[in-house]
Motif scaffolding. Structure first.
Motif, PDB file in Angstrom:
ATOM      1  N   LYS A 201      27.603   9.807  62.726  1.00 13.24           N
ATOM      2  CA  LYS A 201      26.930   8.615  62.203  1.00 13.24           C
ATOM      3  C   LYS A 201      27.950   7.488  62.087  1.00 13.24           C
ATOM      4  O   LYS A 201      29.043   7.670  61.549  1.00 13.24           O
ATOM      5  N   CYS A 202      27.577   6.325  62.585  1.00 10.72           N
ATOM      6  CA  CYS A 202      28.431   5.139  62.540  1.00 10.72           C
ATOM      7  C   CYS A 202      28.384   4.519  61.142  1.00 10.72           C
ATOM      8  O   CYS A 202      27.300   4.315  60.582  1.00 10.72           O
TER       9      CYS A 202
ATOM     10  N   LYS B  46      22.886   7.176  64.421  1.00 11.45           N
ATOM     11  CA  LYS B  46      23.174   8.603  64.479  1.00 11.45           C
ATOM     12  C   LYS B  46      23.100   9.024  65.943  1.00 11.45           C
ATOM     13  O   LYS B  46      22.175   8.623  66.655  1.00 11.45           O
ATOM     14  N   TRP B  47      24.070   9.817  66.387  1.00 15.85           N
ATOM     15  CA  TRP B  47      24.069  10.293  67.763  1.00 15.85           C
ATOM     16  C   TRP B  47      24.852  11.606  67.856  1.00 15.85           C
ATOM     17  O   TRP B  47      25.505  12.003  66.914  1.00 15.85           O
TER      18      TRP B  47
ATOM     19  N   LYS C  35      33.555   6.528  70.297  1.00 13.43           N
ATOM     20  CA  LYS C  35      33.106   5.237  69.756  1.00 13.43           C
ATOM     21  C   LYS C  35      31.598   5.280  69.608  1.00 13.43           C
ATOM     22  O   LYS C  35      30.909   5.978  70.345  1.00 13.43           O
ATOM     23  N   CYS C  36      31.090   4.487  68.684  1.00 16.70           N
ATOM     24  CA  CYS C  36      29.646   4.358  68.516  1.00 16.70           C
ATOM     25  C   CYS C  36      29.052   3.779  69.807  1.00 16.70           C
ATOM     26  O   CYS C  36      29.530   2.750  70.297  1.00 16.70           O
TER      27      CYS C  36
ATOM     28  N   ASN D 119      26.374   2.232  70.140  1.00  9.99           N
ATOM     29  CA  ASN D 119      25.641   1.006  69.848  1.00  9.99           C
ATOM     30  C   ASN D 119      26.566  -0.194  69.645  1.00  9.99           C
ATOM     31  O   ASN D 119      26.386  -1.245  70.246  1.00  9.99           O
TER      32      ASN D 119
ATOM     33  N   TRP E 227      33.310   6.120  62.197  1.00  8.68           N
ATOM     34  CA  TRP E 227      32.165   7.020  62.144  1.00  8.68           C
ATOM     35  C   TRP E 227      32.564   8.294  61.425  1.00  8.68           C
ATOM     36  O   TRP E 227      33.717   8.515  61.142  1.00  8.68           O
TER      37      TRP E 227
END
Length: 133
Positions: free
Chosen positions: A102-103, A109-110, A120-121, A123, A129
């Motif tokens: 989660k960022c 969430k990924w 890296k996020c 998005n 994160w």
């Protein structure tokens, strides 16, 4: 003919892959090589304090196989510490498992690899994160 070893599950790739004794030039150093799955075994058992049975389950190997992996890693680390050798982390027979992340910046969430250096996020490209597991 022995069957090929199963691919070991690794949650985290190492951030640092080389350690050397202070004050000894690289040209004068011998080194030991620890595989990524050996380092993962040390992380799970010695750093996280998990029982070998649970570690083996996380790495998708039998408990006797986990014992062989951790024993080999500890022997190499002891050799390096006692005899002043460098430690290189590389190679092995492993697959990186995906973690739920989660960022902290955008809240996305990924699933991705738990690697503080590279992840890296998707998005906002933030490196801030954390793991949800």
């Amino acid at each position: 003919m022995a069957r090929p070893p199963k691919c070991r599950q690794v949650e985290r790739l190492p951030i640092v892959t080389y350690f050397k004794p202070q004050g000894i030039p690289m040209s004068q150093l011998s080194e030991v090589i620890i595989t990524v799955e050996e380092l993962e075994a040390v992380r799970l058992c010695d750093l996280e304090g998990m029982e070998q049975e649970n570690c083996a389950e996380k790495m998708a190997v039998s408990r006797p196989t986990f014992h062989r992996i951790i024993s080999a890693a500890r022997g190499k680390i002891a050799d390096a510490l006692i005899n002043g050798l460098a430690i290189r982390v590389e190679g092995g027979n492993y697959q990186v498992t995906l973690s739920k992340l989660k960022c902290k910046e955008c809240g996305l969430k990924w699933e991705g690899t738990f690697c503080k250096r590279h992840t890296k996020c998707p998005n906002c490209s933030s490196k801030d994160w954390y793991s949800l597991e």
